[in-house]
Design an enzyme around this catalytic site. Sequence first.
Site, mmCIF file in Angstrom:
data_model
loop_
_atom_site.group_PDB
_atom_site.id
_atom_site.type_symbol
_atom_site.label_atom_id
_atom_site.label_comp_id
_atom_site.label_asym_id
_atom_site.label_seq_id
_atom_site.Cartn_x
_atom_site.Cartn_y
_atom_site.Cartn_z
ATOM 1 N N ASP A 92 0.863 -1.176 0.000
ATOM 2 C CA ASP A 92 0.000 0.000 0.000
ATOM 3 C C ASP A 92 0.909 1.238 0.000
ATOM 4 O O ASP A 92 2.134 1.136 0.114
ATOM 5 C CB ASP A 92 -0.936 -0.015 1.196
ATOM 6 C CG ASP A 92 -0.201 0.151 2.494
ATOM 7 O OD1 ASP A 92 1.027 0.360 2.484
ATOM 8 O OD2 ASP A 92 -0.836 0.061 3.540
ATOM 9 N N ASP A 271 -7.596 -7.779 0.393
ATOM 10 C CA ASP A 271 -6.672 -7.956 1.511
ATOM 11 C C ASP A 271 -7.413 -7.535 2.754
ATOM 12 O O ASP A 271 -8.317 -6.708 2.693
ATOM 13 C CB ASP A 271 -5.427 -7.083 1.365
ATOM 14 C CG ASP A 271 -5.704 -5.659 1.806
ATOM 15 O OD1 ASP A 271 -6.338 -4.910 1.039
ATOM 16 O OD2 ASP A 271 -5.332 -5.291 2.937
#
Lengths: 376, 376
Positions: A92, A271
Amino acid sequence: MDYKVLAHDSKSKARSGQFHTDRGIINTPIFMPVGTAGTVKAIHQRELYNDIDAEIILGNTYHLYLRPGLDVLQGAGGLHKFINWDRPILTDSGGYQVYSLAENRKISESGVTFSSHVDGSKHNFTPESVIDIQRIIGADIIMAFDECTPFPCDYEYAKKSMDLTHRWLERCCDHFDKTNDTYGFRQSLFPIVQGSVYPDLRKISAEVIASCDRDGNAIGGLSVGEPAEKMYEMTEVVCDILPEDKPRYLMGVGTPENLLECIALGVDMFDCVMPTRNARNGMLFTSEGIINIRNEKWKYDFSPIDNNLEGYVSRNYTKAYLRHLILSKEILGAQIASLQNLSLYLWLIRQSRYNIENGCFSSWKKTMMENVSRRL
Amino acid sequence: MDYKVLAHDSKSKARSGQFHTDRGIINTPIFMPVGTAGTVKAIHQRELYNDIDAEIILGNTYHLYLRPGLDVLQGAGGLHKFINWDRPILTDSGGYQVYSLAENRKISESGVTFSSHVDGSKHNFTPESVIDIQRIIGADIIMAFDECTPFPCDYEYAKKSMDLTHRWLERCCDHFDKTNDTYGFRQSLFPIVQGSVYPDLRKISAEVIASCDRDGNAIGGLSVGEPAEKMYEMTEVVCDILPEDKPRYLMGVGTPENLLECIALGVDMFDCVMPTRNARNGMLFTSEGIINIRNEKWKYDFSPIDNNLEGYVSRNYTKAYLRHLILSKEILGAQIASLQNLSLYLWLIRQSRYNIENGCFSSWKKTMMENVSRRL
């Protein structure tokens, strides 16, 4: 990278596909175990390969940047070598953690300044710097820098924040295109749709993101406290706009139910910390339902944790033993529960693929939704 | 049980042997990983089999009696089934933990009353009850109930305590002989030599213990803070009296150095929390010396943890990665370090056996003592 849709479900928007990366094929739909600081908590890397068969894992830019730091990661030859994992990794952008973990954060047009939650040191993330950081980390899929709005969030702020995210995205793309892949492996940039729970903002954002024409696209700012129905509604709005021929990644989602619902809406990648975090607190996801292993009712239950799964922990440890370990705060309790939950998630996702490809996803999903949401 | 000495070292009292139990052969010298509450902390049972190749593990009567409790253990069919471990288990008598962990303890001729460190509940251990408890646990080797004196301990108290331990031993033996093995596997009772650091008391105690003529004999009350030289001195005094044809178990010892020295004095069995407890704090035992992995000097060391060992963790994770995990308090750090340390201990013990059987124990020990005690 190269994405191919392999099959469509006839009664929903679910599809299966393959995403080719330099570090191997990712079969979609896929769930990515979260390896925040370079480790999926309580799980050995060989267990990720052999027990869970994870095809890709996640790393967190914010955490990795603070610890071990970029000098160490660069010295190791990137995160893959550092942690001994040769399949794909997605990082991320650090945006979400800056908002949820860091202190004294200040957002401006140029980026975000914040203090480390580890030692209070001051840092600055910009759209350009998070690209550089993710280049050094060496992730196969790297995320654009965004502002993730909280829930609830008023319309004005949501719009202002979305516009900022879009301007940051342009800078991310520019910087990404000017910089090189690292360690000899191709890297892909995914932009992120924002817009809180407002359909018109989500539409605008999805169109902006789609127009970037990147290898894949992500949906952010959901699973932050809004009702599940709102999440499904926004996901549907966005999936209908994001291009069919690229993978769609719904960030931070969710429960097994959420996964099945969102696969039906056309999401390909997920996720979530839930399977590992909840495991450490004694919440188990099994093929027959959800278990709070701390409950007295499991005290004398000497049956395997989950007989329908084939993994070592599911078959070889009993509910009574796991209950004892969790109540005694034994590390092995976290190890077993984390492996069970990730095994269940990856099993569910493989079953989804199988049923999409065999034309029976919708009927299978109906039964499975009842199973995985049942409280045992 | 049946113990056979297989080889003697010509330059020391070291010997190798085999201890046959109903759950398999224990090759001596042996080190027994400590599985306090039914788990060797941070280690999966399959790792005990495959990575560490532990031939026997330890359980703690005090902990297991409190949690999960005897009703659960009995319901499971004993500790082996409860934890899914089919090789031998040795349980201590609970004596040591009553003194080191429990509160409000009162010792009398009949036994010890104490409050649980978990919930403050009151309990009573007697020589008879700890035999019953260990019968229910189902350990292959069960220990007599003793008083473990602290260090320092004045002569009068040491003598008084030793006499009490001997009277308790008689009651243990009587009760053991009147009760049956459980779950279809033979159980052996080991009596424990006490006497603090006083050679004359140790001699008396060793003679009493030897006269019990049990399957094996233990040396307790050492490694409680006395200088290593005192420990070696007492061990030597006692080993020279305990029968040659039965295994000698030195309780709670110790460092890799301690193991090598005491093997040379004729000890056959060891247990200690050090490899696992110190692992969790970042202290590594390797074939080349001792590492404090928290030190800055390992920050950029991308070499394997221990290239001389063959195990997965020793070869596949680097020092820099383990340092990061330990500093970040990641569970995987405890898992890797614990596996490394236990692998080293079991490797050392297998090497000892090999060198005893090949007539070169003393020269090998000299080199190895330098290696394992070196601070890296």
